[in-house]
Design an enzyme around this catalytic site. Structure first.
Site, PDB file in Angstrom:
ATOM      1  N   LYS A 151     -14.212  -3.792   7.210  1.00 40.39           N
ATOM      2  CA  LYS A 151     -13.773  -4.700   6.149  1.00 40.39           C
ATOM      3  C   LYS A 151     -14.711  -5.881   5.966  1.00 40.39           C
ATOM      4  O   LYS A 151     -15.558  -6.160   6.819  1.00 40.39           O
ATOM      5  CB  LYS A 151     -12.365  -5.201   6.447  1.00 40.39           C
ATOM      6  CG  LYS A 151     -12.259  -5.935   7.770  1.00 40.39           C
ATOM      7  CD  LYS A 151     -10.854  -6.463   7.997  1.00 40.39           C
ATOM      8  CE  LYS A 151     -10.779  -7.241   9.290  1.00 40.39           C
ATOM      9  NZ  LYS A 151      -9.632  -8.090   9.402  1.00 40.39           N
ATOM     10  N   GLN A 174       1.012 -11.147  -2.726  1.00 46.31           N
ATOM     11  CA  GLN A 174      -0.401 -10.785  -2.632  1.00 46.31           C
ATOM     12  C   GLN A 174      -0.923 -10.418  -4.016  1.00 46.31           C
ATOM     13  O   GLN A 174      -0.208  -9.784  -4.786  1.00 46.31           O
ATOM     14  CB  GLN A 174      -0.569  -9.566  -1.722  1.00 46.31           C
ATOM     15  CG  GLN A 174      -0.226  -9.821  -0.274  1.00 46.31           C
ATOM     16  CD  GLN A 174      -0.404  -8.560   0.560  1.00 46.31           C
ATOM     17  OE1 GLN A 174       0.041  -7.495   0.175  1.00 46.31           O
ATOM     18  NE2 GLN A 174      -1.060  -8.697   1.689  1.00 46.31           N
ATOM     19  N   HIS A 196      -8.441  -1.471   0.031  1.00 47.64           N
ATOM     20  CA  HIS A 196      -7.434  -2.512  -0.207  1.00 47.64           C
ATOM     21  C   HIS A 196      -8.229  -3.764  -0.542  1.00 47.64           C
ATOM     22  O   HIS A 196      -9.201  -4.063   0.141  1.00 47.64           O
ATOM     23  CB  HIS A 196      -6.640  -2.869   1.048  1.00 47.64           C
ATOM     24  CG  HIS A 196      -6.053  -1.734   1.802  1.00 47.64           C
ATOM     25  ND1 HIS A 196      -4.713  -1.512   1.857  1.00 47.64           N
ATOM     26  CD2 HIS A 196      -6.625  -0.774   2.554  1.00 47.64           C
ATOM     27  CE1 HIS A 196      -4.476  -0.461   2.629  1.00 47.64           C
ATOM     28  NE2 HIS A 196      -5.621  -0.001   3.067  1.00 47.64           N
ATOM     29  N   ARG A 211       7.206 -10.820   5.811  1.00 46.27           N
ATOM     30  CA  ARG A 211       6.870 -10.583   7.218  1.00 46.27           C
ATOM     31  C   ARG A 211       7.561 -11.642   8.049  1.00 46.27           C
ATOM     32  O   ARG A 211       7.589 -12.812   7.685  1.00 46.27           O
ATOM     33  CB  ARG A 211       5.360 -10.652   7.433  1.00 46.27           C
ATOM     34  CG  ARG A 211       4.667  -9.517   6.688  1.00 46.27           C
ATOM     35  CD  ARG A 211       3.192  -9.490   6.941  1.00 46.27           C
ATOM     36  NE  ARG A 211       2.550  -8.686   5.901  1.00 46.27           N
ATOM     37  CZ  ARG A 211       1.257  -8.674   5.657  1.00 46.27           C
ATOM     38  NH1 ARG A 211       0.461  -9.413   6.377  1.00 46.27           N
ATOM     39  NH2 ARG A 211       0.764  -7.918   4.695  1.00 46.27           N
ATOM     40  N   ASP A 216      -2.615  -8.018  -4.918  1.00 46.51           N
ATOM     41  CA  ASP A 216      -3.007  -6.800  -4.236  1.00 46.51           C
ATOM     42  C   ASP A 216      -3.577  -5.762  -5.212  1.00 46.51           C
ATOM     43  O   ASP A 216      -3.200  -5.742  -6.376  1.00 46.51           O
ATOM     44  CB  ASP A 216      -1.748  -6.213  -3.574  1.00 46.51           C
ATOM     45  CG  ASP A 216      -2.078  -5.502  -2.283  1.00 46.51           C
ATOM     46  OD1 ASP A 216      -3.272  -5.387  -1.960  1.00 46.51           O
ATOM     47  OD2 ASP A 216      -1.135  -5.059  -1.600  1.00 46.51           O
ATOM     48  N   HIS A 239      -5.237  -1.460  -4.903  1.00 51.62           N
ATOM     49  CA  HIS A 239      -5.745  -0.348  -4.116  1.00 51.62           C
ATOM     50  C   HIS A 239      -6.595   0.539  -4.993  1.00 51.62           C
ATOM     51  O   HIS A 239      -6.166   0.932  -6.069  1.00 51.62           O
ATOM     52  CB  HIS A 239      -4.582   0.409  -3.475  1.00 51.62           C
ATOM     53  CG  HIS A 239      -3.829  -0.449  -2.513  1.00 51.62           C
ATOM     54  ND1 HIS A 239      -2.677  -1.105  -2.846  1.00 51.62           N
ATOM     55  CD2 HIS A 239      -4.122  -0.812  -1.237  1.00 51.62           C
ATOM     56  CE1 HIS A 239      -2.268  -1.826  -1.817  1.00 51.62           C
ATOM     57  NE2 HIS A 239      -3.127  -1.676  -0.824  1.00 51.62           N
ATOM     58  N   CYS A 248       0.803  -1.238   0.000  1.00 58.54           N
ATOM     59  CA  CYS A 248       0.000   0.000   0.000  1.00 58.54           C
ATOM     60  C   CYS A 248       0.831   1.282   0.000  1.00 58.54           C
ATOM     61  O   CYS A 248       0.508   2.196  -0.761  1.00 58.54           O
ATOM     62  CB  CYS A 248      -0.995   0.034   1.145  1.00 58.54           C
ATOM     63  SG  CYS A 248      -1.187  -1.469   2.053  1.00 58.54           S
TER      64      CYS A 248
END
Ligand code: ZN
Ligand code: ZN
Length: 646
Positions: free
Chosen positions: A472, A384, A518, A366, A386, A388, A337
């Site tokens: 979420k 991910q 997200h 991570r 991912d 946005h 992000c």
């Protein structure tokens, strides 16, 4: 008298000091027989706890998760007693219930324990259970509690007690056994009819690698022998479906000690499978108006200080990377992000540009403790799917609906029909926990709930489960063992636009903050593929599977024709290979079955003469002898039946 409110809203009066079991008996004998635990005014109590004030009472049976927890925790006391009997001098530490069963962490001292000892432990534990001993809670003073465990030389329990307030300490007794315990037991040991010790593993005291290593004894128990048998069958099936086993057998991924734990290495077949998944999503995303972006794997520490990730993940994250030049600190990115926010900021935006949707298959890192790592479901580096979305507050509703459509499309195309959705919203009692205006929160929560309803989702609302930056929606699916995993997620965020000072010029010519969404329909490629493996047992949908067909020549003299068949399959864009080893067709079929190849195409004399193939489906269905063009048609038809276009 005290007033007891039951879950159906009914209020009844009982004599002060009545127990949950008394309440159950007053309702029905049948209920009283089945009640094994209770919650009074939001605290788990014993079924024998005297109730001494007005309040709400929930009664639990084996069929409630709370009932199972009490059942399994109570069994951990029985197993601890059995272990103490069999291995004198061992030191007990803690024994909680877990999602499936319980464990007890034990310092075995000079004793060792292995799988061959399990039947003996189970036998002794069952003997104790059959004694039908009541579980009795007893308050003890801190001094007495300390004295009890000091006399046993048990430094672990002493440490636990030292951290407790005098006046709050309780022991639980059953039979001749006593344990430090907060409570939450079934009425007596006799309810436990089947006990199985499942495994032992190393575990550090309090999860700290600097502490002594203990032995964690895992077990499970049931009120009926039949239920244990069924559970063990499920475990067997789950073992077959374990993604770590299947991933190895199918040649999809591997791990290397040299590369490091938690860092999966994708083999050619696995990489091709990932690419097919990525292409599938990219195609749908393109139609949905997303644009692909690419960002580096590291970023300056300041970037994550700005985003707030450093404060939140700093300690758990990897340490900064220092360059030869002083004062330069970089971090492996834990999230995509912040990078995407900076892409948004490369130029000023007007409301006419929005929504902007940036997508990236971004690899993030991570830190997970080595003991927490598990195959592809818990790793240190993962990718991910991912994206946005930056939009105006007015666009949030529609954007959220669009993302749900995309997420449902993904789940459906991959055969996940048994999923649940969870909407996480604020806890209105703790407004200080959340950032952003009340108006924005209300709007966002309404947008999510409306969208979920409009899309006919079967969802639960969880109060207080929202992130501090926004509400979420998560999609949860179950693995082969029935454990729930979060896959796709859609999150509304007011925080990052604020922190990165994202703006757009509105129709009023003023600067406004966009809202950010997200979203990741797969969640992560690694976890998704792991769950897909366990869900399908390695029998991927035809559009995704590594090989769609294998050509099996009956003997050496049919190899040329087999090559010809392979060629025309490739011309029809069917992924296929040949097994022309000098083996019997029977053996080749068995191996193709093990490799989960959907179609086996057998070619011998008559097939070669007639320019046909004999088709056998994975699992044994014989589709007869057909032309290659008909087979190609059949494959296309089957693919189109699961893979619709978005
Ligand atoms: Zn207990
Ligand atoms: Zn994000």
């Amino acid at each position: 008298m005290i007033k007891i409110t039951l879950p159906d809203g009914g209020i009844k009066e009982y004599a002060n000091g009545s127990t949950p079991m008394d309440v159950a008996k007053s309702i029905s004998e049948g209920l009283a027989r089945n009640v094994i635990s209770a919650k009074f005014n939001n605290t788990i109590v014993e079924t024998t706890t005297p109730l001494q004030e007005d309040g709400s009472l929930v009664l639990y049976t084996w069929n409630n998760p709370e009932g199972k927890r009490a059942f399994w925790h109570s069994t951990s006391h029985i197993v601890a007693q059995a272990l103490e009997n069999l291995y004198p001098g061992i030191k007990l530490t803690i024994g909680p219930a877990i999602e499936n069963g319980f464990y007890y962490d034990v310092d075995f001292g000079e004793h060792t324990i292995s799988e061959k000892d399990f039947p003996m432990i189970e036998k002794r534990a069952l003997e104790i259970a059959r004694g039908k001993h009541d579980y009795k809670m007893r308050p003890v003073s801190k001094a007495d509690a300390l004295a009890f465990y000091k006399s046993q030389n048990n430094a672990y329990k002493v440490e636990l007690i030292e951290n407790l307030e005098d006046g709050t300490i309780t022991f639980c007794d059953h039979d001749t056994f006593t344990d430090l315990c907060r409570g939450g037991h079934i009425p007596n040991t006799g309810i436990v009819k089947a006990i199985k010790i499942l495994s032992v593993a190393g575990a550090y005291w309090r999860g700290d690698e600097n502490n002594p290593q203990l032995t964690r004894v895992y077990g499970i128990s049931f009120p009926k022998q039949k239920e244990l048998t069924e559970y063990l069958e499920l475990l067997e099936e789950a073992k077959k479906r374990d993604h770590r086993k299947l991933g190895k057998e199918l040649g999809l991924f591997t791990f290397s000690k040299k590369v490091g734990p938690g860092l999966p290495l994708w083999l050619p077949k696995g990489t091709a499978l990932r690419e097919r998944l990525e292409d599938f999503l990219k195609k749908a995303q393109k139609k949905a108006g997303y644009e692909m972006v690419s960002t580096p794997h590291i970023g300056q520490k300041e970037l994550y200080v700005t985003s707030g990730h450093y404060a939140k993940y700093g300690k758990d994250s990897f340490q900064p990377i220092h360059t030869p030049k002083e004062d330069e600190e970089f971090l492996l990115k834990p999230m995509n992000c912040p990078h995407h926010c900076e892409i948004y900021n490369y130029a000023p935006h007007s409301y006419r540009d929005l929504p902007i949707r940036y997508a990236e298959f971004g690899t993030v890192y991570r830190y997970e403790q080595s003991g927490e790592l598990h195959g592809l479901t818990r790793v240190r580096g993962f990718t991910q799917d991912d994206a946005h979305i930056f939009c105006t507050p007015d666009q949030l509703d529609q954007e959220f609906k669009n993302v749900i459509d995309l997420s449902l499309y993904v789940l459906e195309s991959l055969g996940f029909d048994d999923f649940t959705a969870q909407v996480s919203i604020r806890d209105l009692d703790t407004p200080e926990k959340y950032i952003g205006s009340v108006e924005n929160w209300e709007r966002a929560e309404k947008a999510i709930i409306n969208a979920a309803e409009a899309k006919g989702l079967d969802f639960v609302i969880e109060k207080g489960e929202a992130a501090f930056y926004g509400p979420k929606l998560d999609f949860m699916i179950k693995d082969a063992l029935g454990r729930s995993w979060q896959l796709g997620t859609i999150q509304v965020d007011y925080n990052l636009p604020e922190r990165f000072e994202l703006t757009y010029k509105g129709s009023d010519n003023e600067e406004h903050r966009p809202v950010m969404i997200h979203r990741a329909p797969f969640g992560s490629m690694e976890r998704f593929i792991a769950l897909l493996l366990e869900h399908t047992g390695g029998n991927f949908p035809l559009w995704l599977t590594p090989e769609q067909a294998i050509v099996l020549p009956v003997s050496e003299k049919h190899e040329k024709y087999a090559e010809k068949v392979l060629n025309s399959l490739e011309n029809n864009e069917i992924r296929a290979l040949i097994d022309n080893r000098n083996e019997t067709v029977g053996k080749k079929i068995r191996e193709a079955e093990m490799n989960k190849i959907p179609f086996m195409l057998i070619v011998g004399d008559s097939e070669e003469r007639d320019e046909t193939i004999s088709v056998r489906k994975h699992g044994g269905d014989d589709l007869g002898t057909i032309q290659i063009s008909d087979f190609a048609h059949l494959v296309t038809k089957e693919i189109n039946s699961t893979l619709k276009s978005f």
